[in-house]
Every structure is written in C-alpha cells, then in structure tokens.
Design a protein around this motif. Structure first.
Motif, short mmCIF file in Angstrom:
data_model
loop_
_atom_site.label_atom_id
_atom_site.label_comp_id
_atom_site.label_asym_id
_atom_site.label_seq_id
_atom_site.Cartn_x
_atom_site.Cartn_y
_atom_site.Cartn_z
N PRO A 104 0.80 -1.23 0.00
CA PRO A 104 0.00 0.00 0.00
C PRO A 104 0.84 1.28 0.00
N THR A 105 2.04 1.24 0.56
CA THR A 105 2.84 2.46 0.71
C THR A 105 3.93 2.60 -0.34
N LEU A 106 4.06 1.65 -1.27
CA LEU A 106 5.18 1.67 -2.22
C LEU A 106 5.17 2.93 -3.06
N ASP A 124 3.51 12.51 3.58
CA ASP A 124 3.59 11.84 4.87
C ASP A 124 2.20 11.53 5.42
N GLN A 125 1.29 12.48 5.26
CA GLN A 125 -0.09 12.23 5.70
C GLN A 125 -0.73 11.09 4.91
N GLU A 130 -2.11 5.01 4.31
CA GLU A 130 -1.90 3.80 3.50
C GLU A 130 -1.30 2.66 4.31
N GLN A 131 -0.50 2.97 5.32
CA GLN A 131 0.17 1.91 6.05
C GLN A 131 -0.80 1.12 6.94
N TYR A 132 -2.02 1.59 7.06
CA TYR A 132 -3.03 0.85 7.80
C TYR A 132 -3.85 -0.06 6.89
N PHE A 165 -2.25 -6.51 8.85
CA PHE A 165 -2.74 -5.14 8.96
C PHE A 165 -3.09 -4.87 10.40
N THR A 166 -3.12 -3.59 10.74
CA THR A 166 -3.35 -3.17 12.12
C THR A 166 -4.84 -3.06 12.39
#
Length: 444
Positions: A127-129, A283-284, A289-291, A328-329
């Motif tokens: 998701p963050t790539l 960054d926001q 995306e990291q979630y 995932f968190t």
C-alpha cells in the motif's frame, strides 16, 4: 541563471580606456575573471560538495525503495545434536481406556538433526510503495533545491569578494596617483623655494604631504593583500596566491536599461519550502496507506536429515509449501489520528513559512531595485563632482606655480579631489554590488 552570467561576462569583458596602467597588469600575478572565480569556488567549496553528496544519498534512498518490487530470496540451515532428547508425556487414557493407569513418558526425535531451507517472498500488494517512491523523489528534489540555493548564495559571496579586490586595486591606483601629484607639488615647492619665492615651512608642508601620500599608498597595498587573501580563500586557492581582477566598465545607460527589464525567476528558498510542504502531504497520505492490508506470496522448500548415527548419506526428508501472507493493524491506540494531527500542524507551519518567504522576496526585490537605482544616481553625481574637482585642481596648480596661491589653499583643493575620487570609486563599487543583489533577488 543566464541573465546574471551574461551581465558578469559583459562587465568583465570591458576595460576602462581613460585610465592609467592598472595594478592588474603586475607581472607574476594571476588574473582571474568573475566567472572563473565562481566556477573555481563552487568546485572547491566543501559545503557544496557535501550537498552534492546529499543529492546522491537521496537518489540512493529512491533506489532502495525500488528494490522492494523485487522478490526476496533467503536461505537458512541448522545442524543440531540432541545430547538429551526431549520427553513427551502422554496422559493415561489418552487413547481410550479407563484413564486410571500411569502417564506414559516418551522421547521423540533423533540425536542428529540437519535442516536446510530456501524461502521466497514477493509483495503482491504494497500500500505504501508508490507514496514512498514519491517521497523519495521529493526528498531528492528538496536536496537539489537546497544545493541550488547554496550555489546562489555562494555566487554572491564570491562576487562580492571579487569586486572587493577590484575596489582595493582601484584604491591603490588612486593612492599611487595621489603620491605622484604630491611628489610633483613637492618639486614645484622646492623650485619656488630655490627661487626665493617660498618659505621653508611651505616646503616642509609639501614634504609632509608627500610622506602622508606614501603612507596612504602603503596602507592601500596592505588592504589589497588582505582582499586578495579573502578572494583566494573563497575560491579555494592557497592564501599566498597573488590574485588580480581585470578592469570593468562603469555603469552605462544601456546596461542600466537591461538590468531593470530582466525577467523574474523562481527563488530557490521558495522552491525548497514548497517541496517540504509537498513532502508533508505525502507523509499524511502514507500514514493512511500503512493501515491498509498488504499481501505477499510466499514459498518454502526445505530438506531435513534425522538420524542417530549421523548417516548423512540417507534419511533426508523434503518439505515444500506455497502460500499467501497478509497483515494489517486492527487497533493502535488512536496513534494514526495523533500522527495526522501533528502533520497537519506542520503543514500550517510550512504554509506560513511560504507566505513569509514570498513577502521577504517582494521586499527584497523592491529594496534591491531601489538601491540599484540610487547607486546609478550616486554614480552619475560623483562623476560630475570628480570632473569638476580635477578642473579646479589644474587651475589652482597653475596659480600656485605662478605664486598667486598659498600652498594651504592648494592642499585644500587636493583634499577635495581625493574625496571626489574616493566617492566616485565607492559609488562604482556600490553599483556593482547592488546589481548583483538585485539579480539574486530576481532569482537569476
């Protein structure tokens, strides 16, 4: 940057025709142009070298992120000798029966255990790539903007040092001419004294004037040496290097017209802060995306040897599996929202900084343009005063030779000429520096 370098080339390519021989022609000294000084200084400056490395580091970080798109292959192995095999308890009645007997103690395993495995994983969904790639590109552009800003500031520093050498050279020329005039007046005074038309005190005053002029000349030489050392330091040459700069043309109407019609450019400090704002927004986006769940394909192939007598030529048992892996968190104690709130505050700081930089640039452009215009007016005024002072000195000198003027009055006229010469030179230097600062304010 082209307008600035065009101006530099134009200024340094012209010579003052109506001047006496200049110190830049001194044998053994290195004559350096402004463009050469800037190029040499930028290539030798350690801060710029470090910033160039920062750009390369930022590109390296981008390459590291691209590597995440490649499969990851790893291998591992293990050799184990079980000195005491582990014991396993099987409760009574575990396989039927009354369950009233004793628990069974069994030992499983072999003395020797050799394992080798090959693991392969490939990210199917990261998701963050893409955001990380954009951030890495943004970091590189930020470092590039910082590099260009440092170059622009360093160009101004070198140019001011170069023009300071020019100023000190011209001051030495003025001091040399003043000494020649003082020696000429001393000769006239001695001739008049020999003819019985002048008091001894007047000759002594003339000698004092000659000695003071020589002291001023020596001081001008010392100031020039210090200025040369400063320029050598700025461009990264040994301090003992005897640098000279070529003569440059005074302000002209055409040059003034060209300088006031230059097009504005983008200031690098503004680009730098705008890039920081863009990184803040990325960054926001990355926090959100990291979630999201990621997904990877995994594969494993292994082989295991089990024996009690280390018979490695037999008893090998393979195992292979394929699968998918995700994580995932589910809950993070509201950390996501707190991180976003901090970044939003930093976003506001960047926006305010950008607005402040724009206001600073507007003021800098206006103030430097006014300073440039004032320097032109000052130059024109000092040129008129200088021409008048020279004419008056010639007339007063003729009167002194004819015995119709006291030496004190002639000396006052000489002082007026010196002041006019210094004012004209200062006005010339102020114009050159004002023009450089105005061009920097315009982003050139």
């Amino acid at each position: 940057m082209k307008p600035l370098f065009f101006t530099i080339s134009f200024l340094t390519s012209l010579f003052i025709c109506a001047q006496s021989p200049r110190t830049s022609a001194t044998l053994g000294n290195r004559v350096i142009s402004l463009e050469e000084a800037i190029t040499l200084g930028q290539s030798n400056n350690l801060d710029l070298k470090n910033q160039n490395l920062q750009v390369q580091i930022a590109q390296g970080e981008r390459n590291k992120i691209d590597a995440r798109r490649s499969p990851v292959v790893s291998a591992n192995g293990e050799f184990r000798s079980n000195l005491v095999l582990p014991t396993t308890i099987i409760p009574a009645g575990a396989f039927g029966g009354s369950g009233t007997g004793e628990d069974q103690k069994l030992r499983f395993g072999t003395v020797f255990n050799i394992t080798g495995a090959l693991n392969v994983s490939y990210s199917l969904i990261d998701p963050t790539l893409r955001t990380d790639q954009l951030r890495a590109d943004g970091q590189r552009m930020l470092q590039e903007a910082t590099l260009e800003k440092q170059k622009a500031n360093f160009r101004l520093t070198i140019a001011e040092a170069w023009y300071d050498v020019f100023l000190k050279q011209e001051q030495l020329n003025i001091a040399e001419e003043k000494l020649k005039r003082a020696e000429s007046l001393l000769q006239i005074s001695q001739n008049r004294f020999n003819a019985g038309a002048l008091l001894p005190s007047e000759v002594q005053r003339s000698q004092l004037e000659r000695d003071n002029s020589r002291a001023s000349r020596d001081q001008a030489k010392n100031n020039l040496s210090l200025s040369r050392q400063n320029l050598a330091y700025r461009v990264g040459l040994p301090l003992e290097t005897a640098l000279e700069v070529g003569a440059i043309a005074p302000p002209t109407n055409d040059l003034i017209a060209n300088s006031t019609t230059a097009s504005t450019g983008q200031r690098w400090e503004l680009k730098e802060e705008e890039q920081r704002l863009a990184l803040n927004l990325l960054d926001q986006q990355r926090i959100k995306e990291q979630y999201r769940p990621n997904l990877s394909a995994i594969a494993n192939g292994s082989v295991q040897h089990l024996s009690n007598n280390f018979a490695v030529w037999e008893k090998w048992f393979p195992a292979v599996y394929l699968g998918l892996q995700t994580n995932f968190t589910l809950f993070d104690g509201n950390l996501k929202q707190k991180n976003l709130e901090v970044l939003k505050l930093q976003n506001q700081v960047s926006q305010h900084t950008i607005e402040r930089i724009r206001q600073d640039i507007g003021y800098e452009v206006a103030s430097t343009q006014t300073a440039l215009q004032n320097s032109v007016v000052q130059w024109q005024s000092t040129q008129q005063n200088l021409a008048t002072a020279r004419k008056i000195l010639e007339l007063e000198k003729e009167r002194y030779v004819g015995g119709n003027l006291l030496f004190a009055d002639l000396l006052n006229t000489e002082f007026s000429l010196r002041e006019a010469e210094n004012n004209a030179l200062s006005a010339w230097y102020n114009y050159l520096v004002a023009k450089l600062r105005w061009e920097k304010a315009m982003g050139n």
